[in-house]
Motif scaffolding. Structure first.
Motif, PDB file in Angstrom:
ATOM      1  N   ASP A  12      36.659  78.228   9.930  1.00 47.72           N
ATOM      2  CA  ASP A  12      36.537  79.248  10.981  1.00 47.72           C
ATOM      3  C   ASP A  12      37.544  80.375  10.780  1.00 47.72           C
ATOM      4  N   VAL A  13      38.137  80.475   9.601  1.00 47.72           N
ATOM      5  CA  VAL A  13      39.150  81.483   9.293  1.00 47.72           C
ATOM      6  C   VAL A  13      38.566  82.514   8.333  1.00 47.72           C
ATOM      7  N   ARG A  14      38.734  83.794   8.668  1.00 48.64           N
ATOM      8  CA  ARG A  14      38.255  84.880   7.798  1.00 48.64           C
ATOM      9  C   ARG A  14      39.454  85.649   7.255  1.00 48.64           C
ATOM     10  N   ILE A  15      39.452  85.826   5.937  1.00 48.51           N
ATOM     11  CA  ILE A  15      40.533  86.538   5.243  1.00 48.51           C
ATOM     12  C   ILE A  15      39.970  87.778   4.574  1.00 48.51           C
ATOM     13  N   LEU A  16      40.566  88.931   4.883  1.00 45.79           N
ATOM     14  CA  LEU A  16      40.260  90.167   4.163  1.00 45.79           C
ATOM     15  C   LEU A  16      41.294  90.288   3.045  1.00 45.79           C
ATOM     16  N   ASP A  17      40.848  90.106   1.830  1.00 45.55           N
ATOM     17  CA  ASP A  17      41.750  90.020   0.682  1.00 45.55           C
ATOM     18  C   ASP A  17      41.677  91.309  -0.128  1.00 45.55           C
ATOM     19  N   LEU A  18      42.699  92.147   0.019  1.00 49.51           N
ATOM     20  CA  LEU A  18      42.771  93.404  -0.712  1.00 49.51           C
ATOM     21  C   LEU A  18      43.584  93.264  -1.997  1.00 49.51           C
ATOM     22  N   SER A  19      43.967  92.074  -2.350  1.00 52.94           N
ATOM     23  CA  SER A  19      44.921  91.873  -3.443  1.00 52.94           C
ATOM     24  C   SER A  19      44.259  91.871  -4.806  1.00 52.94           C
ATOM     25  N   ARG A  20      45.108  92.053  -5.822  1.00 56.10           N
ATOM     26  CA  ARG A  20      44.644  92.115  -7.213  1.00 56.10           C
ATOM     27  C   ARG A  20      45.560  91.286  -8.097  1.00 56.10           C
ATOM     28  N   VAL A  21      45.139  91.114  -9.333  1.00 53.24           N
ATOM     29  CA  VAL A  21      45.842  90.391 -10.398  1.00 53.24           C
ATOM     30  C   VAL A  21      45.898  88.900 -10.036  1.00 53.24           C
ATOM     31  N   TYR A  22      47.080  88.259  -9.916  1.00 54.56           N
ATOM     32  CA  TYR A  22      47.055  86.799  -9.787  1.00 54.56           C
ATOM     33  C   TYR A  22      47.750  86.251  -8.545  1.00 54.56           C
ATOM     34  N   ALA A  23      48.981  86.645  -8.270  1.00 54.38           N
ATOM     35  CA  ALA A  23      49.790  85.946  -7.265  1.00 54.38           C
ATOM     36  C   ALA A  23      49.075  85.813  -5.924  1.00 54.38           C
ATOM     37  N   PRO A  80      45.723  86.780  -5.136  1.00 54.81           N
ATOM     38  CA  PRO A  80      44.374  86.211  -5.246  1.00 54.81           C
ATOM     39  C   PRO A  80      44.354  84.695  -5.434  1.00 54.81           C
ATOM     40  N   ALA A  81      45.288  84.159  -6.218  1.00 45.57           N
ATOM     41  CA  ALA A  81      45.330  82.708  -6.388  1.00 45.57           C
ATOM     42  C   ALA A  81      45.702  82.017  -5.085  1.00 45.57           C
ATOM     43  N   GLY A  82      46.536  82.689  -4.267  1.00 37.94           N
ATOM     44  CA  GLY A  82      46.878  82.137  -2.961  1.00 37.94           C
ATOM     45  C   GLY A  82      45.676  82.095  -2.034  1.00 37.94           C
ATOM     46  N   SER A  83      44.887  83.165  -2.007  1.00 38.79           N
ATOM     47  CA  SER A  83      43.708  83.161  -1.136  1.00 38.79           C
ATOM     48  C   SER A  83      42.656  82.185  -1.653  1.00 38.79           C
ATOM     49  N   MET A  84      42.649  81.911  -2.969  1.00 34.53           N
ATOM     50  CA  MET A  84      41.704  80.925  -3.510  1.00 34.53           C
ATOM     51  C   MET A  84      42.021  79.520  -2.988  1.00 34.53           C
ATOM     52  N   ILE A  85      43.309  79.208  -2.856  1.00 35.57           N
ATOM     53  CA  ILE A  85      43.681  77.913  -2.278  1.00 35.57           C
ATOM     54  C   ILE A  85      43.096  77.787  -0.877  1.00 35.57           C
ATOM     55  N   LEU A  86      43.216  78.847  -0.086  1.00 38.70           N
ATOM     56  CA  LEU A  86      42.695  78.837   1.280  1.00 38.70           C
ATOM     57  C   LEU A  86      41.173  78.813   1.293  1.00 38.70           C
ATOM     58  N   ALA A  87      40.559  79.495   0.318  1.00 35.18           N
ATOM     59  CA  ALA A  87      39.097  79.462   0.204  1.00 35.18           C
ATOM     60  C   ALA A  87      38.611  78.054  -0.114  1.00 35.18           C
ATOM     61  N   ASP A  88      39.343  77.357  -0.976  1.00 34.52           N
ATOM     62  CA  ASP A  88      38.980  75.975  -1.294  1.00 34.52           C
ATOM     63  C   ASP A  88      39.023  75.083  -0.057  1.00 34.52           C
ATOM     64  N   LEU A  89      39.862  75.443   0.897  1.00 29.50           N
ATOM     65  CA  LEU A  89      39.983  74.675   2.133  1.00 29.50           C
ATOM     66  C   LEU A  89      39.029  75.169   3.218  1.00 29.50           C
ATOM     67  N   GLY A  90      38.119  76.058   2.841  1.00 27.92           N
ATOM     68  CA  GLY A  90      37.046  76.451   3.744  1.00 27.92           C
ATOM     69  C   GLY A  90      37.110  77.847   4.297  1.00 27.92           C
ATOM     70  N   ALA A  91      38.208  78.572   4.089  1.00 24.51           N
ATOM     71  CA  ALA A  91      38.306  79.927   4.629  1.00 24.51           C
ATOM     72  C   ALA A  91      37.265  80.845   3.993  1.00 24.51           C
ATOM     73  N   GLU A  92      36.743  81.768   4.787  1.00 25.15           N
ATOM     74  CA  GLU A  92      35.858  82.799   4.251  1.00 25.15           C
ATOM     75  C   GLU A  92      36.750  83.929   3.729  1.00 25.15           C
ATOM     76  N   VAL A  93      36.816  84.060   2.415  1.00 25.20           N
ATOM     77  CA  VAL A  93      37.667  85.068   1.792  1.00 25.20           C
ATOM     78  C   VAL A  93      36.786  86.194   1.276  1.00 25.20           C
ATOM     79  N   ILE A  94      37.026  87.387   1.794  1.00 28.31           N
ATOM     80  CA  ILE A  94      36.246  88.564   1.420  1.00 28.31           C
ATOM     81  C   ILE A  94      37.143  89.484   0.607  1.00 28.31           C
ATOM     82  N   ARG A  95      36.890  89.566  -0.678  1.00 27.63           N
ATOM     83  CA  ARG A  95      37.623  90.509  -1.522  1.00 27.63           C
ATOM     84  C   ARG A  95      37.164  91.927  -1.195  1.00 27.63           C
TER      85      ARG A  95
END
Length: 385
Positions: free
Chosen positions: A8-19, A21-36
């Motif tokens: 039930d968590v939505r993340i607006l991810d404006l980030s680039r490269v690795y640090a 984006p890899a952090g938001s991927m962890i949260l995406a794996d746990l179910g967050a909706e991550v919108i690049r």
């Protein structure tokens, strides 16, 4: 009923490269909706870094699964308005622009907070939002150098050496996930969001661990020791008849067992080697003696004995060997996901394994703007008009 803790968590991810984006991927794996939220020209440089598979950067693929991608040019008023509409229903904004860039676009934390007081705003920069270097760009190798990490990494008589992976970025990605989870929990209590200011330099210095503690509390400046340890011996790579082996004898009891394993039980009572302190003082002599013995057998032969004596040790694997070893296969750590446009993508799975939660891998790393129309037709109109 929720199947994943963050669905039930939505993340607006404006980030680039690795640090970040890899952090938001962890949260995406746990179910967050991550919108690049990406620039129409695709400003994430990892999309251009080879090698490539099916025209997709393998570097980009490693940090962006389970996400969606929309195109917005935040320097244009129409697209900023689209972003602000998305912001109203968002929980988190994640960005890694240089300090001051988001504020200049009217999208800094204070601006976003006015529209959504519950927003959690995580900003990742090289040096943080305060201090004399706040406006300077920070890249992983620069952070490794400035943090002191490179000075304690490499051969004893060699140059300072960076770690073979972007370790400052990787560690920061973990703090991205941890800090956002903490902020979500705090919001549950206060009903208010907050701003998180993460600095790559802060993160890397905080992970100097024993090296930093040795200096802060004892004035000891650690040196480059190659594959040896600053505080423990024997604790390093040894050559066997067929290649290198890492051996970690962590305490006096393990040293007694190690001596028995190599048929040198008398060393455990030798005043030169009896305690770890003495072993460090006489490390060169001890290591030379051990090296002669370990050369007499293969790595697998020694590993079998190390396991029998409960002494930590392992082969120095190539990347291919590491990813194909039976332990990883038994743990089911290699995954595969299908993308309708560029085919199968293999990846390392999230290492978190729960008793009551299965991490889903639903989405392959998105192509640029793949989900724009799914969210806002106005975004597509803005881009085309």
């Amino acid at each position: 009923m929720m199947k994943q803790p963050l669905e039930d968590v939505r993340i607006l991810d404006l980030s680039r490269v690795y640090a970040a984006p890899a952090g938001s991927m962890i949260l995406a794996d746990l179910g967050a909706e991550v919108i690049r939220v990406e620039h129409p020209n695709g400003m994430d440089s990892t999309r251009d870094w080879g090698p490539f598979t099916n025209d997709q950067s393998t570097y980009y693929l490693c940090a962006n699964r389970n996400k969606k991608s929309i195109i917005l040019n935040l320097k244009e008023e129409n697209d900023r308005q689209v972003f602000k509409e998305l912001l109203l229903d968002a929980d988190i904004i994640l960005e890694n622009f240089k300090t001051g860039d988001m504020e200049r676009m009217g999208l800094g934390y204070e601006d976003c907070k006015k529209l959504n007081p519950r927003i959690i705003y995580c900003s990742v920069t090289g040096f943080g939002h305060t201090g004399p270097l706040a406006t300077e760009p920070g890249f992983d190798p620069v952070i490794q150098a400035m943090s002191g990490l490179m000075d304690v990494t490499g051969a004893i008589d060699g140059d300072p050496t960076k770690v073979g992976i972007p370790i400052a970025d990787i560690l920061t990605s973990h703090y991205v996930a941890i800090s956002i989870l903490a902020a979500i929990r705090m919001r549950d209590i206060t009903n208010e969001g907050q701003c998180i200011d993460l600095s790559l330099l802060d993160v890397q210095v905080s992970n100097l661990a024993n090296v930093a503690s040795s200096y802060l509390n004892g004035g000891t400046i650690s040196k480059r020791l190659g594959n040896s340890h600053n505080n423990v011996a024997p604790y390093q790579v040894f050559q066997c008849s067929d290649g290198p082996l890492m051996v970690c004898v962590g305490n006096d009891r393990q040293f007694e067992k190690f001596c028995k394993m190599i048929d040198r039980e008398q060393w455990a009572q030798d005043e030169r080697f009896k305690t770890n302190t003495k072993r460090k003082e006489n490390e060169r002599e001890l290591v030379e003696k051990i090296a002669e013995i370990l050369l007499q057998k293969t790595r697998d032969e020694w590993i079998e004995q190390l396991q029998n004596f409960k002494i930590p040790g392992g082969r120095v694997n190539t990347i291919a060997e590491a990813l194909e070893q039976p332990q990883l296969i038994a743990r089911d750590m290699i995954g595969e996901i299908e993308h309708p446009q560029y085919g199968k993508v293999k990846f390392i799975k999230n290492p978190m394994q729960f008793s009551g939660l299965n991490i889903d891998y639903k989405l392959a790393p998105p192509i640029l703007g793949e989900h724009t129309n799914q969210f806002f037709h106005i975004a597509a109109d803005s881009k085309n008009g």
